[in-house]
Each structure stands twice: as structure tokens, then as C-alpha cells.
Design a protein around this motif. Structure first.
Motif, PDB file in Angstrom:
ATOM      1  N   VAL A   1      52.304  40.359  43.840  1.00 45.25           N
ATOM      2  CA  VAL A   1      51.081  39.721  45.519  1.00 45.25           C
ATOM      3  C   VAL A   1      50.491  38.581  45.217  1.00 45.25           C
ATOM      4  O   VAL A   1      50.370  38.298  43.405  1.00 45.25           O
ATOM      5  N   VAL A   2      50.313  37.559  45.725  1.00 39.97           N
ATOM      6  CA  VAL A   2      49.833  36.602  45.732  1.00 39.97           C
ATOM      7  C   VAL A   2      48.346  36.856  45.561  1.00 39.97           C
ATOM      8  O   VAL A   2      47.645  36.887  46.879  1.00 39.97           O
ATOM      9  N   LYS A   3      47.413  36.262  44.964  1.00 37.76           N
ATOM     10  CA  LYS A   3      46.561  36.429  44.282  1.00 37.76           C
ATOM     11  C   LYS A   3      45.413  36.323  45.259  1.00 37.76           C
ATOM     12  O   LYS A   3      44.903  36.410  46.155  1.00 37.76           O
ATOM     13  N   ARG A   4      46.061  34.557  45.368  1.00 38.44           N
ATOM     14  CA  ARG A   4      44.839  33.981  45.922  1.00 38.44           C
ATOM     15  C   ARG A   4      45.941  33.131  47.515  1.00 38.44           C
ATOM     16  O   ARG A   4      46.768  32.930  47.429  1.00 38.44           O
ATOM     17  N   VAL A   5      44.744  33.316  48.649  1.00 40.05           N
ATOM     18  CA  VAL A   5      45.693  32.999  49.908  1.00 40.05           C
ATOM     19  C   VAL A   5      44.662  32.339  50.670  1.00 40.05           C
ATOM     20  O   VAL A   5      43.527  31.978  50.509  1.00 40.05           O
ATOM     21  N   GLU A   6      44.597  31.099  50.741  1.00 40.95           N
ATOM     22  CA  GLU A   6      44.067  30.004  52.059  1.00 40.95           C
ATOM     23  C   GLU A   6      44.912  29.614  53.174  1.00 40.95           C
ATOM     24  O   GLU A   6      46.197  29.669  52.695  1.00 40.95           O
TER      25      GLU A   6
ATOM     26  N   GLN B   1      43.086  38.357  46.898  1.00 42.14           N
ATOM     27  CA  GLN B   1      43.999  39.486  47.460  1.00 42.14           C
ATOM     28  C   GLN B   1      43.410  40.546  46.509  1.00 42.14           C
ATOM     29  O   GLN B   1      44.037  40.133  44.729  1.00 42.14           O
ATOM     30  N   VAL B   2      43.316  41.616  46.516  1.00 48.31           N
ATOM     31  CA  VAL B   2      43.202  42.740  45.130  1.00 48.31           C
ATOM     32  C   VAL B   2      43.802  43.632  45.589  1.00 48.31           C
ATOM     33  O   VAL B   2      44.631  43.641  46.088  1.00 48.31           O
ATOM     34  N   HIS B   3      43.529  44.166  44.619  1.00 45.99           N
ATOM     35  CA  HIS B   3      44.675  46.009  44.480  1.00 45.99           C
ATOM     36  C   HIS B   3      43.266  47.315  43.401  1.00 45.99           C
ATOM     37  O   HIS B   3      42.037  46.731  42.577  1.00 45.99           O
ATOM     38  N   PRO B   4      42.925  48.112  45.025  1.00 43.92           N
ATOM     39  CA  PRO B   4      43.993  48.136  45.680  1.00 43.92           C
ATOM     40  C   PRO B   4      43.812  47.675  47.351  1.00 43.92           C
ATOM     41  O   PRO B   4      42.689  46.223  46.907  1.00 43.92           O
ATOM     42  N   PRO B   5      43.984  47.132  47.309  1.00 47.05           N
ATOM     43  CA  PRO B   5      44.394  45.942  49.261  1.00 47.05           C
ATOM     44  C   PRO B   5      42.993  46.463  49.589  1.00 47.05           C
ATOM     45  O   PRO B   5      42.133  47.398  49.820  1.00 47.05           O
ATOM     46  N   GLU B   6      42.215  45.749  50.527  1.00 46.68           N
ATOM     47  CA  GLU B   6      41.219  45.340  50.940  1.00 46.68           C
ATOM     48  C   GLU B   6      41.690  45.260  52.634  1.00 46.68           C
ATOM     49  O   GLU B   6      42.575  43.846  52.727  1.00 46.68           O
ATOM     50  N   THR B   7      40.569  45.328  53.680  1.00 45.49           N
ATOM     51  CA  THR B   7      40.644  44.855  55.449  1.00 45.49           C
ATOM     52  C   THR B   7      40.756  43.402  54.790  1.00 45.49           C
ATOM     53  O   THR B   7      39.985  42.588  53.647  1.00 45.49           O
ATOM     54  N   TYR B   8      40.292  42.245  55.710  1.00 43.01           N
ATOM     55  CA  TYR B   8      40.316  40.618  55.788  1.00 43.01           C
ATOM     56  C   TYR B   8      38.726  40.688  55.662  1.00 43.01           C
ATOM     57  O   TYR B   8      38.250  40.077  54.995  1.00 43.01           O
ATOM     58  N   ALA B   9      37.755  41.356  56.601  1.00 41.25           N
ATOM     59  CA  ALA B   9      36.376  41.609  56.657  1.00 41.25           C
ATOM     60  C   ALA B   9      36.213  41.945  55.216  1.00 41.25           C
ATOM     61  O   ALA B   9      35.397  40.718  54.681  1.00 41.25           O
ATOM     62  N   ASP B  10      36.912  42.246  54.453  1.00 36.01           N
ATOM     63  CA  ASP B  10      36.198  42.620  52.959  1.00 36.01           C
ATOM     64  C   ASP B  10      36.135  41.587  51.905  1.00 36.01           C
ATOM     65  O   ASP B  10      35.656  41.571  51.200  1.00 36.01           O
ATOM     66  N   ALA B  11      37.202  41.044  51.989  1.00 38.52           N
ATOM     67  CA  ALA B  11      37.893  39.868  51.475  1.00 38.52           C
ATOM     68  C   ALA B  11      37.319  38.584  51.628  1.00 38.52           C
ATOM     69  O   ALA B  11      37.403  38.327  50.380  1.00 38.52           O
ATOM     70  N   LEU B  12      36.454  38.352  52.785  1.00 35.07           N
ATOM     71  CA  LEU B  12      35.809  37.166  52.891  1.00 35.07           C
ATOM     72  C   LEU B  12      34.253  37.405  52.626  1.00 35.07           C
ATOM     73  O   LEU B  12      33.549  36.423  52.077  1.00 35.07           O
TER      74      LEU B  12
ATOM     75  N   ILE C   1      33.937  33.493  45.784  1.00 35.88           N
ATOM     76  CA  ILE C   1      35.601  32.934  44.921  1.00 35.88           C
ATOM     77  C   ILE C   1      34.967  31.104  45.172  1.00 35.88           C
ATOM     78  O   ILE C   1      34.376  30.434  46.372  1.00 35.88           O
ATOM     79  N   PRO C   2      35.560  30.713  44.052  1.00 37.96           N
ATOM     80  CA  PRO C   2      35.134  29.148  44.379  1.00 37.96           C
ATOM     81  C   PRO C   2      36.322  28.572  44.914  1.00 37.96           C
ATOM     82  O   PRO C   2      37.478  29.127  45.379  1.00 37.96           O
ATOM     83  N   ARG C   3      35.826  27.383  45.532  1.00 38.16           N
ATOM     84  CA  ARG C   3      36.559  26.507  47.262  1.00 38.16           C
ATOM     85  C   ARG C   3      37.427  25.826  46.201  1.00 38.16           C
ATOM     86  O   ARG C   3      37.624  25.081  45.790  1.00 38.16           O
ATOM     87  N   GLY C   4      38.665  26.417  47.253  1.00 33.73           N
ATOM     88  CA  GLY C   4      40.117  25.222  47.177  1.00 33.73           C
ATOM     89  C   GLY C   4      41.051  26.326  45.699  1.00 33.73           C
ATOM     90  O   GLY C   4      40.071  27.161  44.666  1.00 33.73           O
ATOM     91  N   LEU C   5      42.324  25.707  45.251  1.00 40.48           N
ATOM     92  CA  LEU C   5      43.489  25.745  44.309  1.00 40.48           C
ATOM     93  C   LEU C   5      43.206  24.865  43.178  1.00 40.48           C
ATOM     94  O   LEU C   5      43.809  24.963  42.193  1.00 40.48           O
ATOM     95  N   ALA C   6      42.206  23.986  42.888  1.00 42.36           N
ATOM     96  CA  ALA C   6      41.849  23.701  41.797  1.00 42.36           C
ATOM     97  C   ALA C   6      42.094  24.512  40.381  1.00 42.36           C
ATOM     98  O   ALA C   6      41.333  25.299  40.564  1.00 42.36           O
ATOM     99  N   LEU C   7      42.610  23.909  39.427  1.00 35.04           N
ATOM    100  CA  LEU C   7      42.832  25.170  38.510  1.00 35.04           C
ATOM    101  C   LEU C   7      42.225  24.799  36.943  1.00 35.04           C
ATOM    102  O   LEU C   7      41.190  23.207  36.852  1.00 35.04           O
ATOM    103  N   ASP C   8      41.183  25.325  36.512  1.00 33.62           N
ATOM    104  CA  ASP C   8      39.932  25.151  35.349  1.00 33.62           C
ATOM    105  C   ASP C   8      40.325  24.234  35.118  1.00 33.62           C
ATOM    106  O   ASP C   8      39.995  23.750  33.702  1.00 33.62           O
TER     107      ASP C   8
END
Length: 752
Positions: free
Chosen positions: A291-296, A666-677, A681-688
Motif C-alpha cells: 500500500v502506498v502511504k502518501r498520495v497526491e 492512506q492508513v490501515h485499516p482503509p478509510e474513506t476519502y472524506a476521512d482522509a482529508l 499532514i505536511p504539504r508536499g512530498l519533501a523528505l524530512d
């Protein structure tokens, strides 16, 4: 389910000389310096996806067990589907990418290499009548010597005919679904009128309609309207689904090979099939690689796909939990049990193991309509030019035999009449050929000198061996590697000849003028006179439309009076059919008129903020993605760079894009798109953690970023993404997924 085991820069092609074709001995004694293996795939379990596609296809095509002898004929709605099934699903296209041992001209003619157990006696590609009036001579012959049907074919109705007729359809191919329905009814009529009715009553031909990757309600309605559904109940017709979607065209490129996706979404306004197919392919990818955790997501279609994907994951999870609970009743209470690849039911539920062990760290889904500029431009990389000049479909090109076989070329020169009947061969271009893997992304200014160096090194290595005495062990080693060396020689010869063809086209004044016009448009100039001249000289219609679209996008539209005049001239010059073509391009948003005082345009803002024009790019030793067109950086790839930097100072750019930025975890167990919003979360895909950025002297692998283009991706963008992956300071290795590989011409043609 599968598991993971401002001033125009002149294009300089003078370095690509005709004399790069040099004489090399047929059995070189050492491999070319470029013959190092291609870089490993970012996805180590890609073979599992290939095997899944092959097994699913074999399952639907294998003969029934009750038949002792069996013959079936296959029909495809387009050449792309035929090539995809034959070359990429049932056979290994990566083996085709390595030049084979030389064959005689009579033996090298293309053959359909269907698995013997499928008992295929032939295949045909059906032609959509709606495309004939625009394609012209482009469709007079098939890529693989399959005869095309422009009218109903009189099929053999004798007892020794075929046992099954299998038709491959796409869920959005409504016109071809009706063609297939009429063909089935016609064939049944021929059978009833045949002279062997009694024999045919004992053994009727079975018709199999296979929708790939899934069926659709509208196609089923057409079959019902044509009376085919009644034959399903009688057992004469079967309707099946073949869940094959993403096809690995290369180690880092996967494609649905559905060029009609952009038309269905942006022109027809029916994106349902594309959204479902893309979402299902993403679910399958995550079943294979974790499962891909971060989705943009960028663009309206991207948001719809993310919503559908998360919904499908929830549905699958609920089914798995239900099945696991049912299995638990048959096990002792103190025993744990697997739901999916080692995951246990507990606080986390279902596939916890897949969620933790993922090969893909992040995902960006992009709508093609975000960047309609890049497809309209001429690429200046080797592979991009081969696609622009020759045309590439499903990772294959079709060229005359003499182009890749020098000995056959000498035969043609000695007998000019044989040139008319000279066979054409299909060549796979992919990372299976190490030389091509190295040269495909190079700028045209570097190709000639690069291939010269390869030829010189190959010849010198052979001379070093033959010009001095060798021990028996050294001779044995030489003989052992002769097949590899010969393969390198053939690969080099093939690409030298292709490069010469590219050079010939690049040197033409028309090519240079086209590139200059494109650059002027990118910098904000209007080139109406050049467009008028192309219309009056009856230039290739879709090349003209590419420039017209580029002018419209980069300048915020075309003046109303000029736009109306150009539309009239195009219809009068090329035919009334192009009135519908222009209408569809307008629906796409690539062509529009503007009021006289309206000079606004989002492209000018993005050109400035994203530094799309780089006049000082080094095309020989590049340090920026703009080398792919000698000065222009693809807008879509610049957006990916901005995402990987956390969208710093990119608010003005995001406001100009259609839709809005989607960023969820994306988390486990899966959740709806509305709950995910709701999850901060930090903005963008920059690696800390800066330690994950791979330096050139380290062996640590970068995390993997999956980029999915809905509506098609160009070779210019693919090479830009590969270039980013190789940069030490770029934090990710990139895998590119798409609905199809396109260029400007093919994209506009597919809108019809």
C-alpha cells in the motif's frame, strides 16, 4: 490477486554525421562499453505483474477440455490491443528488444508467435469506419501483416472451419461493439445457409466477446439491442472480462495502452470507464507492491481516481475481514490466522503486512489537461525523435529490413525493383537492449558522437585481440562470448542506421523551422503568418493542429477574427471532417478564441514561476531536464519537482491549475476519502530525513515515487523523469504509469 515475490536556440545536429556507419568485423571480441546492464527496476517484483497478466490471458483463451482438436481465430478492435496481447502479455518484449541472430530476408518476415496451446489459426484487426476518413493511408496496412477489414468478411462456414471466434473489446469502444455484434449475426447467418448444416448442428462455432479490463453497461446495452444477449442464453456467445490493465513496457514504465482515455474523459464527458480502470490498476499495484502511504493528486480526474481507489480498497478490506472471520470459526481461538500475506486480524485488521512492507513510498496522480503544451512540442531525444519520425506503438517500431540489415540494403541497391516488395520488420525498443537503454534519452546533438565512440571502442577491442597471440584459455573465453559480442555489434549497427534516419529528418529545413516556431510560441510570440503558410501549402494536418494548439495555449487563446478565419481555411483545405476534429480539440481545452483585449494566460505565469525556458542548457552533459527539447522543461515534470520540494512558494502556480491539490495519507485499516482529508499532514512530498538522499558514492537505494498520468504521457516527459531519478540530489526513483504513451499527433488523432 497478485503478490509482490527568450532567443531561439538553433538545433545543432551537425555532430550526427552520415559517416558514422563504419565497418566492424562480424565477430567482435569484446562487448561495447555501453553494454552494461540497464539499471535495475525500481520495482523488484515487476515480474509478478507480468506473470499475472499472462496467466489471466491464458485462462480465457485456452481451449475447453472436451475438445480433442481446436481452432480459434482472434479479432482485435485496434492494432495497439493486438500488439499488447501478443508482444507484451503472452510473450516477453524485453527479449525482442535485444537484436537477434541475423536471418535471411525471406525468414525475417513477421510471424505471429501465439502460444501453441491456444490453437490460434489467425488474427485480424477490425477497422473503425469512423477513423478511416481521417487516417487515410495510415491504416492501409497492419503493423504485423494482419489484413484489416473495411467491410464484412465472408467467413468460412465449412465443417473444417474454426471452433471459436474470440473478439477483444475495450469497455468504451461502443462503435466497435456494434461492429462485432453485426459480425456475429452475419456469421451465424452464413452457417445456417451452409451446405453442412447437420455437421454444424453437431459442432457450432463459439463466439467469445472479451472486454478488457472490464465490461460496461453501455456495451452490454448495445449487445442486447443487436440481439446478441439472446445468443448468450443459448450458449452460442460468451461474454468475459479479462482483468489485464497495466502492461510493463519497460522496467520503469507501465501503461494501460488505452489511447482513447483522454477523449472519453475530456471530449465525450464520460470518464467512468477510465476512472474505474485507473483506480483498479492502482489497487492491483498496491496488492503487488504494498500500500502506498502518501498520495497526491493534481487535476479533476486525479481526485476522482483517488476517491474511487480508496473506496475499492475499503470494499476489498471488508470482504477480506468477512472471509477471515468465517475462517476463524473453524480454528482454535488461540490461533492467529492470515488474511493477506501474513496479516493478522486484531486492532489493525486485514493486510497490515502489505501496508508496512511497501516497495512504493509515494504516488502522484496527474491529469493530462494540466499540461497540454508538452505533447505539442517536438522532442529532441533519440527515442522521442524515433517516435516522432517513424512512429512507435506499444514499444515497437516498424521499419524496412534494409534499415537494420546492411547486407539486405546492398541487395536492394543491386536490384532496385526489389525495394517495392522489401519486407518490413517490427523492432522492440526497450531496456532489454543495453545500448538503447543508454542512448534513448540522449539529445540529438550527442547521439552521433556517442555512437561513433561505441563503434570505435568495439573495433579497437577486436583488433587488440586479433593482433597478438593468445593463450588457449583466452581463446576459449573469446569463443564463449562471441554470441554476446555479435549481439552488441548488431545492436550498434541497428541504432547507427536509425540515427542516420533521424539525422536526415532533423537536417531538413522544415524540421528546423518547426522547432523555431515552437520556441517563439513558448516565449509568448504570435506566429499567425507561419500558421497561414502551413495551411496554404497543405502541410500535414495534425502537425498543423499541434502548432495551432500550442499557439492557443501559450498565448491564452487566438484572436476571434483570426480564429474564425483559420477554422474556415482548415475546413476548406482538409475537408469538412476536420470541423469535428476542431470541435473536439476545443472541448479538450487546447484550442479557443479570445476577445481582442484579453491577453491573459496561465501559461505565462507558470513559465515564469517554474522556469520552463532554459536558454543556457547543456545538451551534451545536461544538468536540467530542459535538455530534452534543447531549452524547454516539461511543465508536468516541473510540477513533480515542486511537489518533491514541498510546494515551496508555489501558491501562484497551484491557483492557475485546474482543480485543486489533493494530498492524503492512506492508513490501515482503509478509510474513506472524506476521512482522509481530515487528517493533518505536511504539504508536499519533501523528505524530512536528508540521509535518504542518495549521493553518488553510496549504494543506498532511494525511495520510489510512482507518477501516474491520466490521459497519456510523452517520451519527452519519460526521459525527464528518468533524468531526475539519476540526479543524486533528487530524493526519489520514479516509476511512470500512464493510460498510454502519446505524442501530439497521436493524441489529437485519438480525439476523433
Amino acid at each position: 490477486k497478485i503478490r509482490r515475490s527568450q532567443h531561439c536556440k538553433t538545433v545543432n545536429s551537425n555532430t550526427l554525421q552520415h559517416n558514422i556507419v563504419i565497418t566492424i568485423m562480424a565477430d567482435p571480441a569484446s562487448s561495447s562499453p555501453s553494454s552494461k546492464p540497464s539499471s535495475a527496476s525500481p520495482l523488484p517484483s515487476l515480474e509478478a505483474l507480468r506473470q499475472h497478466n499472462r496467466n489471466a490471458t491464458m485462462d480465457v483463451l485456452l481451449p475447453p477440455l472436451e475438445y480433442t482438436t481446436y481452432r480459434q481465430r482472434l479479432f482485435f478492435t485496434d492494432e495497439d490491443m493486438h500488439t499488447m496481447i501478443l508482444k507484451h502479455v503472452l510473450n516477453d518484449a524485453f527479449k525482442d528488444g535485444v537484436p537477434a541472430k541475423k536471418k535471411k530476408s525471406k525468414q525475417i518476415r513477421e510471424k505471429e508467435n501465439w502460444p501453441r496451446e491456444l490453437c490460434v489459426v489467425g488474427s485480424r484487426v477490425l477497422v473503425d469506419p469512423q477513423r478511416l476518413m481521417l487516417d487515410g493511408d495510415k491504416q492501409t496496412s497492419s503493423v504485423f501483416d494482419i489484413s484489416l477489414e473495411t467491410e464484412e468478411e465472408e467467413l468460412d462456414a465449412s465443417p473444417d472451419g474454426v471452433d471459436a471466434m474470440t473478439y477483444f473489446l475495450r469497455p468504451g469502444a461502443t462503435a466497435m461493439t456494434r461492429v462485432v455484434a453485426k459480425k456475429i449475426k452475419r456469421f451465424m447467418g452464413i452457417q445456417l445457409r451452409g451446405q453442412h448444416v447437420k455437421e454444424r448442428q453437431l459442432r457450432r462455432t463459439q463466439h467469445n466477446i472479451i472486454f478488457m479490463p472490464h465490461t460496461s453497461a453501455i456495451c452490454e446495452a448495445i449487445l442486447r439491442e443487436e440481439g446478441v444477449m439472446s445468443m448468450v442464453h443459448e450458449g452460442i456467445v460468451s461474454i468475459l472480462e479479462l482483468p489485464v490493465d497495466l502492461i510493463p513496457l519497460d522496467e520503469d514504465v507501465l501503461s494501460l495502452e488505452q489511447p482513447s482515455a483522454l477523449k472519453e474523459c475530456a471530449v465525450d464527458g464520460v470518464p467512468t470507464h477510465t476512472i474505474q480502470t485507473v483506480a483498479a490498476s492502482l489497487v492491483k499495484i498496491q496488492e503487488a507492491f504494498g500500500v502506498v502511504k502518501r498520495v497526491e493528486g493534481l487535476g479533476p480526474l486525479a481526485e476522482d481516481v483517488i476517491i474511487k481507489m480508496m473506496s475499492m480498497r475499503m470494499d476489498d478490506y471488508e470482504i477480506e475481514v468477512t472471509n477471515a472471520c468465517a475462517s476463524a470459526r473453524d480454528q482454535p481461538l488461540n490461533e492467529s490466522f492470515d488474511i493477506k500475506n501474513g496479516g493478522n486480524i486484531g486492532d489493525n485488521g486485514g493486510s497490515a503486512q502489505d501496508f508496512i512492507q511497501s516497495d512504493i513510498d509515494a504516488m502522484i496522480i496527474m491529469d493530462r489537461t494540466l499540461d497540454l503544451v508538452t505533447p505539442m512540442l517536438t522532442p529532441l531525444t533519440y527515442e522521442g525523435l524515433v517516435d516522432d519520425i517513424i512512429g512507435m506503438k506499444n514499444g515497437h517500431i516498424k521499419v524496412k529490413l534494409s534499415l537494420v540489415d546492411p547486407e539486405d540494403d546492398e541487395e536492394v541497391k543491386s536490384n532496385p525493383s526489389s525495394a517495392l516488395s522489401e519486407p518490413k520488420v517490427s523492432i522492440a525498443l526497450n531496456g532489454g537492449d543495453p545500448l538503447f537503454a543508454e542512448v534513448r534519452g540522449q539529445n540529438v546533438e550527442k547521439i552521433g558522437s556517442f555512437l561513433q565512440d561505441q563503434a570505435k571502442a568495439l573495433r579497437e577491442s577486436h583488433a587488440n585481440f586479433t593482433n597478438r597471440d593468445k593463450s588457449l584459455s583466452e581463446i576459449h573465453k573469446f569463443v564463449k562470448h562471441i554470441p554476446v559480442f555479435t549481439q552488441n555489434y548488431r545492436s550498434l549497427t541497428q541504432h547507427i542506421n536509425l540515427a542516420a534516419l533521424v539525422k536526415k529528418s532533423v537536417d531538413e529545413p522544415a524540421f528546423r523551422q518547426r522547432w523555431q516556431t515552437e520556441r517563439e510560441m513558448l516565449e509568448g510570440s504570435t506566429c499567425y503568418d507561419e500558421l497561414d503558410e502551413l495551411i496554404y501549402t497543405q502541410h500535414s494536418p495534425f502537425r498543423l493542429l499541434k502548432l495551432l494548439c500550442l499557439q492557443s495555449i501559450t498565448s491564452g487563446g487566438i484572436k476571434s477574427s483570426k480564429y474564425d478565419a483559420m477554422r474556415r481555411d482548415i475546413v476548406q483545405t482538409y475537408g469538412y471532417e476536420f470541423l469535428f476534429v476542431l470541435s473536439n480539440i476545443e472541448k479538450l481545452g487546447a484550442l479557443r478564441s479570445k476577445a481582442f483585449l484579453d491577453t491573459s494566460g496561465s501559461f505565462s505565469i507558470m513559465r515564469k514561476w517554474l522556469s520552463l525556458i532554459n536558454e543556457d542548457v547543456d545538451t551534451i552533459e545536461p544538468d536540467d531536464i530542459s535538455y530534452v527539447s534543447s531549452g524547454y522543461a516539461p511543465l508536468s515534470v516541473r510540477l513533480i519537482q515542486a511537489a518533491c520540494k514541498g510546494w515551496i512558494n508555489a501558491e501562484d502556480v497551484l491557483r492557475e491549475l485546474p482543480g485543486h491539490l489533493i494530498d492524503v495519507i492512506q492508513v490501515h485499516p482503509p478509510e474513506t476519502y472524506a476521512d482522509a482529508l481530515k487528517r493533518p499532514i505536511p504539504r508536499g512530498l519533501a523528505l524530512d530525513d536528508e540521509s535518504v538522499i542518495v549521493e553518488s558514492n553510496k549504494e543506498k537505494q532511494k525511495p520510489v515515487l510512482l507518477v501516474y498520468f491520466i490521459g497519456g504521457v510523452t517520451y519527452m516527459e519519460v526521459h525527464s523523469l528518468r533524468f531526475l531519478s539519476q540526479l543524486p540530489k533528487f530524493p526519489y526513483r520514479i516509476v511512470c504509469c500512464t493510460t498510454a504513451l502519446v505524442n501530439g499527433e497521436t493524441m489529437l488523432r485519438d480525439l476523433v
